[in-house]
Design an enzyme around this catalytic site. Structure first.
Site, PDB file in Angstrom:
ATOM      1  CG  HIS A 257      34.046  44.595  47.156  1.00  0.00           C
ATOM      2  ND1 HIS A 257      32.871  44.168  47.720  1.00  0.00           N
ATOM      3  CD2 HIS A 257      33.884  45.927  46.912  1.00  0.00           C
ATOM      4  CE1 HIS A 257      32.029  45.188  47.828  1.00  0.00           C
ATOM      5  NE2 HIS A 257      32.618  46.263  47.334  1.00  0.00           N
TER       6      HIS A 257
ATOM      7  CD  GLU B  94      38.243  46.228  47.428  1.00  0.00           C
ATOM      8  OE1 GLU B  94      37.420  46.723  46.619  1.00  0.00           O
ATOM      9  OE2 GLU B  94      39.347  45.771  47.077  1.00  0.00           O
TER      10      GLU B  94
ATOM     11  CG  HIS C 174      39.307  43.850  43.213  1.00  0.00           C
ATOM     12  ND1 HIS C 174      39.927  45.025  42.850  1.00  0.00           N
ATOM     13  CD2 HIS C 174      39.185  43.135  42.080  1.00  0.00           C
ATOM     14  CE1 HIS C 174      40.156  45.019  41.549  1.00  0.00           C
ATOM     15  NE2 HIS C 174      39.704  43.865  41.059  1.00  0.00           N
TER      16      HIS C 174
END
Length: 253
Positions: A67, A15, A163
């Site tokens: 995320h 990420e 995510h």
């Protein structure tokens, strides 16, 4: 006994603080999370690498929506330089499996380039396999992001609300093993048999064989355990529709 060749794979995801669509995606941005799981000879070993990283810049709001990793959360996390040795030790020599590999590898090499003693580029340390490119070949014209592949292959991704690098790496490991394991025609929703009423357990004609000189090799405990784990995996991935499990009343839960 012949020694089995060890094939080590690391399924990886990252990420980041954001993306730059005006040039290479990594320019001006940084990695803030790395998640990786180890697979040896197509079996998850349970070894993982997971770390959050404090970047030298703030995370963009659009990225946080994807995320959920905030600037406040990252304040006490180590820098990339502080975790790089452990990270390189985990991936070095492995086949890296990454969904949209150029994106993550671009970020990794970008981070390496700022170090005082940078390691070799990722492709020089590892073999890189792009699972997105593989999926596009297998399912041309279809959506091939991670969620779409989970739906197609019957893989549970219900925990994937946002995510996250480690969770996505774990899910991708399941997806990749299913895509490369020869079970796609059985499990993919698009590949249902046109004649589902056929009784697959119907016995054909019996043929007599002379087995008087046969040598019987019985599976040892480790082989039986591995076989049971594989059956449980098939049972899970087929949405509890494992025919021989039902026939033989096996405990696959």
């Amino acid at each position: 006994m012949l020694e089995q060749e060890i094939h080590r794979q690391v399924v990886l995801d990252t990420e980041t603080t954001g993306m730059n669509f005006n040039g290479a995606p990594h320019i001006g941005h940084n990695i803030i999370e790395i998640g990786a799981v180890e697979v040896i000879n197509r079996r998850l070993t349970g070894r993982t690498f997971h770390v959050y990283i404090k970047p030298p810049r703030e995370v963009e709001e659009e990225a946080i929506k994807v995320h959920g990793i905030t600037n406040e959360f990252l304040q006490d996390k180590p820098s990339f330089a502080e975790i790089v040795d452990e990270f390189v030790a985990f991936i070095k020599g492995a086949e890296l499996v990454i969904h949209n590999a150029p994106f993550d590898v671009g970020f990794m090499d970008h981070e390496f380039s700022f170090l005082a003693n940078p390691p070799p580029k990722t492709a020089e340390m590892c073999t890189v396999t792009d699972s997105l490119a593989l999926a596009r070949k297998m399912y041309p014209g279809k959506r091939n992001n991670l969620d779409a592949l989970c739906d197609r292959l019957g893989i549970d991704n219900s925990k994937r609300v946002l995510h996250g690098a480690l969770l996505d790496a774990e899910i991708l490991a399941d997806v990749f093993l299913m895509m490369t394991g020869g079970q796609i025609a059985l499990l993919a929703e698009e590949e249902h048999d046109e004649n589902p009423q056929v009784d697959l357990l119907e016995e054909g004609p019996k043929i007599a064989f002379d087995t008087s000189n046969s040598v019987i090799l019985k599976a040892d405990e480790s082989e039986l355990e591995a076989h049971q784990l594989f059956l449980k995996l098939l049972y899970k991935k087929s949405k509890k529709n494992c025919i021989w499990g039902k026939r033989d009343n096996l405990d696959l839960e």
